[in-house]
Design a protein around this motif. Structure first.
Motif, PDB file in Angstrom:
ATOM      1  N   GLY A  39     -13.928  -5.631 -91.130  1.00  0.00           N
ATOM      2  CA  GLY A  39     -12.549  -5.140 -91.181  1.00  0.00           C
ATOM      3  C   GLY A  39     -12.446  -3.641 -91.392  1.00  0.00           C
ATOM      4  O   GLY A  39     -11.785  -2.936 -90.608  1.00  0.00           O
ATOM      5  N   PRO A  40     -13.095  -3.091 -92.434  1.00  0.00           N
ATOM      6  CA  PRO A  40     -12.951  -1.665 -92.714  1.00  0.00           C
ATOM      7  C   PRO A  40     -13.541  -0.742 -91.655  1.00  0.00           C
ATOM      8  O   PRO A  40     -13.253   0.445 -91.630  1.00  0.00           O
ATOM      9  CB  PRO A  40     -13.720  -1.485 -94.038  1.00  0.00           C
ATOM     10  CG  PRO A  40     -13.836  -2.852 -94.615  1.00  0.00           C
ATOM     11  CD  PRO A  40     -13.870  -3.775 -93.456  1.00  0.00           C
ATOM     12  N   THR A  41     -14.369  -1.281 -90.768  1.00  0.00           N
ATOM     13  CA  THR A  41     -14.978  -0.414 -89.760  1.00  0.00           C
ATOM     14  C   THR A  41     -13.986  -0.067 -88.653  1.00  0.00           C
ATOM     15  O   THR A  41     -14.122   0.941 -87.990  1.00  0.00           O
ATOM     16  CB  THR A  41     -16.205  -1.085 -89.112  1.00  0.00           C
ATOM     17  OG1 THR A  41     -15.748  -2.202 -88.346  1.00  0.00           O
ATOM     18  CG2 THR A  41     -17.197  -1.555 -90.160  1.00  0.00           C
ATOM     19  N   GLY A  42     -13.009  -0.950 -88.442  1.00  0.00           N
ATOM     20  CA  GLY A  42     -12.055  -0.723 -87.357  1.00  0.00           C
ATOM     21  C   GLY A  42     -12.584  -1.163 -86.015  1.00  0.00           C
ATOM     22  O   GLY A  42     -11.877  -1.114 -85.014  1.00  0.00           O
ATOM     23  N   THR A  43     -13.810  -1.634 -85.959  1.00  0.00           N
ATOM     24  CA  THR A  43     -14.446  -1.966 -84.685  1.00  0.00           C
ATOM     25  C   THR A  43     -13.651  -2.997 -83.899  1.00  0.00           C
ATOM     26  O   THR A  43     -13.560  -2.929 -82.685  1.00  0.00           O
ATOM     27  CB  THR A  43     -15.869  -2.506 -84.933  1.00  0.00           C
ATOM     28  OG1 THR A  43     -16.573  -1.539 -85.700  1.00  0.00           O
ATOM     29  CG2 THR A  43     -16.597  -2.739 -83.620  1.00  0.00           C
ATOM     30  N   PHE A  44     -13.083  -3.954 -84.612  1.00  0.00           N
ATOM     31  CA  PHE A  44     -12.429  -5.053 -83.906  1.00  0.00           C
ATOM     32  C   PHE A  44     -10.921  -5.012 -84.040  1.00  0.00           C
ATOM     33  O   PHE A  44     -10.240  -6.001 -83.844  1.00  0.00           O
ATOM     34  CB  PHE A  44     -12.985  -6.383 -84.415  1.00  0.00           C
ATOM     35  CG  PHE A  44     -14.464  -6.460 -84.250  1.00  0.00           C
ATOM     36  CD1 PHE A  44     -15.019  -6.619 -82.989  1.00  0.00           C
ATOM     37  CD2 PHE A  44     -15.293  -6.305 -85.334  1.00  0.00           C
ATOM     38  CE1 PHE A  44     -16.394  -6.641 -82.821  1.00  0.00           C
ATOM     39  CE2 PHE A  44     -16.672  -6.333 -85.177  1.00  0.00           C
ATOM     40  CZ  PHE A  44     -17.222  -6.498 -83.915  1.00  0.00           C
ATOM     41  N   ALA A  47      -8.756  -6.188 -81.310  1.00  0.00           N
ATOM     42  CA  ALA A  47      -8.720  -7.645 -81.161  1.00  0.00           C
ATOM     43  C   ALA A  47      -8.043  -8.277 -82.381  1.00  0.00           C
ATOM     44  O   ALA A  47      -8.337  -9.413 -82.734  1.00  0.00           O
ATOM     45  CB  ALA A  47     -10.130  -8.180 -81.001  1.00  0.00           C
ATOM     46  N   GLY A  48      -7.159  -7.513 -83.028  1.00  0.00           N
ATOM     47  CA  GLY A  48      -6.434  -8.051 -84.167  1.00  0.00           C
ATOM     48  C   GLY A  48      -7.302  -8.168 -85.407  1.00  0.00           C
ATOM     49  O   GLY A  48      -7.017  -8.964 -86.298  1.00  0.00           O
ATOM     50  N   ASN A  49      -8.382  -7.391 -85.462  1.00  0.00           N
ATOM     51  CA  ASN A  49      -9.292  -7.404 -86.604  1.00  0.00           C
ATOM     52  C   ASN A  49     -10.008  -8.744 -86.773  1.00  0.00           C
ATOM     53  O   ASN A  49     -10.503  -9.063 -87.849  1.00  0.00           O
ATOM     54  CB  ASN A  49      -8.568  -7.037 -87.904  1.00  0.00           C
ATOM     55  CG  ASN A  49      -9.163  -5.778 -88.502  1.00  0.00           C
ATOM     56  OD1 ASN A  49     -10.190  -5.279 -88.024  1.00  0.00           O
ATOM     57  ND2 ASN A  49      -8.547  -5.262 -89.528  1.00  0.00           N
ATOM     58  N   ARG A  50     -10.048  -9.513 -85.690  1.00  0.00           N
ATOM     59  CA  ARG A  50     -10.776 -10.778 -85.768  1.00  0.00           C
ATOM     60  C   ARG A  50     -12.270 -10.486 -85.847  1.00  0.00           C
ATOM     61  O   ARG A  50     -12.757  -9.475 -85.340  1.00  0.00           O
ATOM     62  CB  ARG A  50     -10.507 -11.628 -84.535  1.00  0.00           C
ATOM     63  CG  ARG A  50      -9.094 -12.172 -84.467  1.00  0.00           C
ATOM     64  CD  ARG A  50      -9.035 -13.285 -83.431  1.00  0.00           C
ATOM     65  NE  ARG A  50      -9.584 -12.852 -82.158  1.00  0.00           N
ATOM     66  CZ  ARG A  50      -8.859 -12.281 -81.205  1.00  0.00           C
ATOM     67  NH1 ARG A  50      -7.584 -12.081 -81.386  1.00  0.00           N
ATOM     68  NH2 ARG A  50      -9.403 -11.914 -80.065  1.00  0.00           N
ATOM     69  N   ILE A  51     -12.964 -11.376 -86.461  1.00  0.00           N
ATOM     70  CA  ILE A  51     -14.412 -11.217 -86.458  1.00  0.00           C
ATOM     71  C   ILE A  51     -14.948 -11.634 -85.092  1.00  0.00           C
ATOM     72  O   ILE A  51     -14.362 -12.471 -84.418  1.00  0.00           O
ATOM     73  CB  ILE A  51     -15.074 -12.038 -87.585  1.00  0.00           C
ATOM     74  CG1 ILE A  51     -14.734 -13.517 -87.455  1.00  0.00           C
ATOM     75  CG2 ILE A  51     -14.665 -11.515 -88.943  1.00  0.00           C
ATOM     76  CD1 ILE A  51     -15.478 -14.392 -88.439  1.00  0.00           C
ATOM     77  N   PRO A  52     -16.053 -11.035 -84.665  1.00  0.00           N
ATOM     78  CA  PRO A  52     -16.596 -11.381 -83.354  1.00  0.00           C
ATOM     79  C   PRO A  52     -17.192 -12.783 -83.365  1.00  0.00           C
ATOM     80  O   PRO A  52     -17.578 -13.287 -84.420  1.00  0.00           O
ATOM     81  CB  PRO A  52     -17.682 -10.335 -83.142  1.00  0.00           C
ATOM     82  CG  PRO A  52     -18.077  -9.918 -84.515  1.00  0.00           C
ATOM     83  CD  PRO A  52     -16.854 -10.028 -85.368  1.00  0.00           C
ATOM     84  N   ASP A  53     -17.286 -13.391 -82.175  1.00  0.00           N
ATOM     85  CA  ASP A  53     -17.940 -14.702 -82.156  1.00  0.00           C
ATOM     86  C   ASP A  53     -19.457 -14.509 -82.079  1.00  0.00           C
ATOM     87  O   ASP A  53     -19.958 -13.413 -81.844  1.00  0.00           O
ATOM     88  CB  ASP A  53     -17.396 -15.589 -81.037  1.00  0.00           C
ATOM     89  CG  ASP A  53     -17.706 -15.061 -79.645  1.00  0.00           C
ATOM     90  OD1 ASP A  53     -18.717 -14.358 -79.485  1.00  0.00           O
ATOM     91  OD2 ASP A  53     -16.928 -15.356 -78.730  1.00  0.00           O
TER      92      ASP A  53
END
Ligand code: COA
Length: 192
Positions: A39-44, A47-53
């Protein structure tokens, strides 16, 4: 122990930084699967801050780490493990993929159970020193979300200074940090 025989970049008082191997998939999945970490990285954020699959993590995250192994000398992505038990702690980015061999980019993610123990600072400081041990390197840089107080503090404690703010990924405000070779404190005791 999943990293037996993997190249080691450096050791600090508590950490060993070694190459990733394909056996490290569970570690990558653990960090990518923790919303507190990604979350804090902003990477996702897009994609709504969802975690990657898991498929994305194994191909994009671990795949990127493995592909970087050995392609640029000591640079790449380094798994951090506890020296005593070889237990997984997190990872560090230590790359020159901006195309300029004089510029090293730093990054890090630690298991959330280990936050607040100074481990990211310990690893980041060692990597700044390792970067400037390479004669070609003139600058160490990093970016973070402006509201990622912990990450910004790690960078400051590792000797980097705030050099700019910019907006990326929509309204996300990010901050840029850098340390020039001439300004680096070198072997001097780092300020607390
Ligand atoms: C950022 C991160 C790597 C810090 O790891 P850590 O091992 O807990 O960091 P340290 O223990 O070395 O802490 C360094 C400093 O930051 C401070 N800090 C850490 N997390 C903080 C937080 N959430 N809020 C405020 N300060 C924080 C610590 O108090 C310490 O400062 P101090 O010595 O002045 O007290 C870890 O929180 C993390 O993995 N976050 C998710 C991924 C991430 O954001 N990566 C960076 C992307 S740019």
């Amino acid at each position: 122990m999943t990293g037996a025989g993997a190249e080691v970049l450096l050791e600090t008082a508590r950490l060993r930084l070694r190459r990733f191997t394909p056996d490290d998939a569970p570690h990558v999945l653990e960090l990518d699967g923790d919303p507190a970490v990604v979350g804090p990285t902003g990477t996702f954020l897009k994609a709504g801050n969802r975690i990657p699959d898991a498929t994305w993590s194994l191909t994009h995250t671990l795949g990127r780490f493995l592909a970087a192994n050995g392609r640029d000398g000591p640079f790449g992505y380094w798994l951090a493990e506890d020296r005593a038990e070889a237990a997984f702690c997190g990872w560090f980015r230590f790359t020159r993929d901006g195309g300029d061999p004089a510029v090293v980019e730093l990054g890090y993610r630690m298991r959330s159970a280990l936050w607040g123990r100074g481990l990211a600072t310990e690893g980041a400081r060692a990597l700044v020193a390792r970067a400037f041990a390479e004669p070609a390197v003139e600058r160490v840089v990093a970016t973070a979300r402006a509201d990622n107080v912990g990450s910004c503090r790690v960078l400051e404690k590792a000797g980097l200074s705030l050099v700019g703010r910019f907006t990326g990924d929509g309204d996300l405000v990010r901050v840029a940090y850098a340390c020039e070779r001439g300004a680096w404190a070198g072997a001097a005791a780092p300020a607390e």
